[in-house]
Scaffold this active site. Sequence first.
Site, PDB file in Angstrom:
ATOM      1  N   ASP A 176       0.830  -1.205   0.000  1.00  0.00           N
ATOM      2  CA  ASP A 176       0.000   0.000   0.000  1.00  0.00           C
ATOM      3  C   ASP A 176       0.871   1.264   0.000  1.00  0.00           C
ATOM      4  O   ASP A 176       1.970   1.256   0.557  1.00  0.00           O
ATOM      5  CB  ASP A 176      -0.903  -0.034   1.246  1.00  0.00           C
ATOM      6  CG  ASP A 176      -2.076   0.921   1.128  1.00  0.00           C
ATOM      7  OD1 ASP A 176      -2.303   1.485   0.037  1.00  0.00           O
ATOM      8  OD2 ASP A 176      -2.775   1.110   2.140  1.00  0.00           O
ATOM      9  N   ASN A 180     -10.683  -2.803  -6.227  1.00  0.00           N
ATOM     10  CA  ASN A 180      -9.891  -1.827  -6.988  1.00  0.00           C
ATOM     11  C   ASN A 180     -10.523  -1.423  -8.328  1.00  0.00           C
ATOM     12  O   ASN A 180     -10.115  -0.423  -8.928  1.00  0.00           O
ATOM     13  CB  ASN A 180      -8.466  -2.333  -7.222  1.00  0.00           C
ATOM     14  CG  ASN A 180      -7.582  -2.248  -6.001  1.00  0.00           C
ATOM     15  OD1 ASN A 180      -6.611  -2.989  -5.852  1.00  0.00           O
ATOM     16  ND2 ASN A 180      -7.919  -1.346  -5.075  1.00  0.00           N
TER      17      ASN A 180
HETATM   18  C1  FPP Z   1      -2.043   0.107  -3.290  1.00  0.00           C
HETATM   19  O1  FPP Z   1      -1.513   1.417  -3.187  1.00  0.00           O
HETATM   20  C2  FPP Z   1      -1.441  -0.560  -4.426  1.00  0.00           C
HETATM   21  C3  FPP Z   1      -2.134  -1.141  -5.454  1.00  0.00           C
HETATM   22  C4  FPP Z   1      -3.595  -1.168  -5.520  1.00  0.00           C
HETATM   23  C5  FPP Z   1      -1.426  -1.749  -6.602  1.00  0.00           C
HETATM   24  C6  FPP Z   1      -0.289  -2.644  -6.253  1.00  0.00           C
HETATM   25  C7  FPP Z   1       0.526  -2.836  -7.466  1.00  0.00           C
HETATM   26  C8  FPP Z   1       1.874  -2.797  -7.503  1.00  0.00           C
HETATM   27  C9  FPP Z   1       2.748  -2.680  -6.349  1.00  0.00           C
HETATM   28  C10 FPP Z   1       2.578  -2.837  -8.800  1.00  0.00           C
HETATM   29  C11 FPP Z   1       2.488  -4.037  -9.612  1.00  0.00           C
HETATM   30  C12 FPP Z   1       2.680  -5.318  -8.920  1.00  0.00           C
HETATM   31  C13 FPP Z   1       3.127  -6.412  -9.552  1.00  0.00           C
HETATM   32  C14 FPP Z   1       3.169  -7.722  -8.869  1.00  0.00           C
HETATM   33  C15 FPP Z   1       3.614  -6.353 -10.930  1.00  0.00           C
HETATM   34  P1  FPP Z   1      -2.480   2.644  -3.402  1.00  0.00           P
HETATM   35  O2  FPP Z   1      -2.508   2.986  -4.830  1.00  0.00           O
HETATM   36  O3  FPP Z   1      -3.821   2.341  -2.813  1.00  0.00           O
HETATM   37  O4  FPP Z   1      -1.760   3.762  -2.585  1.00  0.00           O
HETATM   38  P2  FPP Z   1      -2.451   4.975  -1.818  1.00  0.00           P
HETATM   39  O5  FPP Z   1      -3.190   4.364  -0.659  1.00  0.00           O
HETATM   40  O6  FPP Z   1      -1.290   5.793  -1.406  1.00  0.00           O
HETATM   41  O7  FPP Z   1      -3.356   5.670  -2.778  1.00  0.00           O
END
Ligand code: FPP
Length: 242
Positions: free
Chosen positions: A19, A67
């Site tokens: 996250d 998501n």
């Molecule tokens: C949550 O952070 C993250 C995600 C929903 C996406 C996770 C994806 C990756 C780390 C990249 C790709 C992974 C692979 C395995 C190729 P957020 O966007 O909710 O962060 P925030 O809470 O700061 O908005």
Amino acid sequence: MPKDKEINRTAEHVAIIMDGNGRWAAARGKPRLYGHQAGAKRVRDIVEACPHLGVRYLTVFAFSTENWKRTQTEVAGLMRLFKKYILSEAKRLVNAGVCVRFIGDRLRLEPGLVQLMDELEEMTAKNSLVNLTVAINYGGRDEVARATKRMAQDVAKGFLNPETVNEQTLAGYLDTYVLPDPDLVIRTSGEARISNFLLWQSAYSEYEFVKTLWPDFTVQDFQKIVAIFAGKERRFGGLLAS
Ligand code: FPP
């Protein structure tokens, strides 16, 4: 922690809620996808560190069933990123002895991505040094609902006797049927929630919530958390785990 409580156990299966990508990007005045790209690079570092830390199973939450509510731009960008990641990392993962699996409902994913996921699973199926499981369109409740549906179908077909159904039966219908339960679940970015991740499987897991945003999470951070776990005593409803 008192010395006599140290039992020197390895976190064999670590699961991570990655996250903070969005906030990391926003802090740099960049679009959210920039954060996800940086996050994908961290996945590589952490996977490569696993064999040195005794971590045999690593499960990462890449995209949840919730998501899809994000903007179309972000969802499409993440799907593109998953495809790009598979294409660019495949060779490296094969050579590094990593067996890759995907969990989650593939039905809502675009066929081009599902094909790449299938191919990567096949290419790495014989590897066993590290087992990397990537959760895409995954939700713990959705997984249990899908498993229950398949169990009910098997009962209707006469393949399964409902009288014999127990915890192991349900576990065998989950996406994670080949994996041990996680010993340790890490969530980055300071949020202390489990957000529908491995609900059934994490019944006895340790949780570590760390403030670091995922793109800033280093191998050293990972190593430190795994080391803390190794010194922790964990009881399964009273019985000390051996
Ligand atoms: C949550 O952070 C993250 C995600 C929903 C996406 C996770 C994806 C990756 C780390 C990249 C790709 C992974 C692979 C395995 C190729 P957020 O966007 O909710 O962060 P925030 O809470 O700061 O908005």
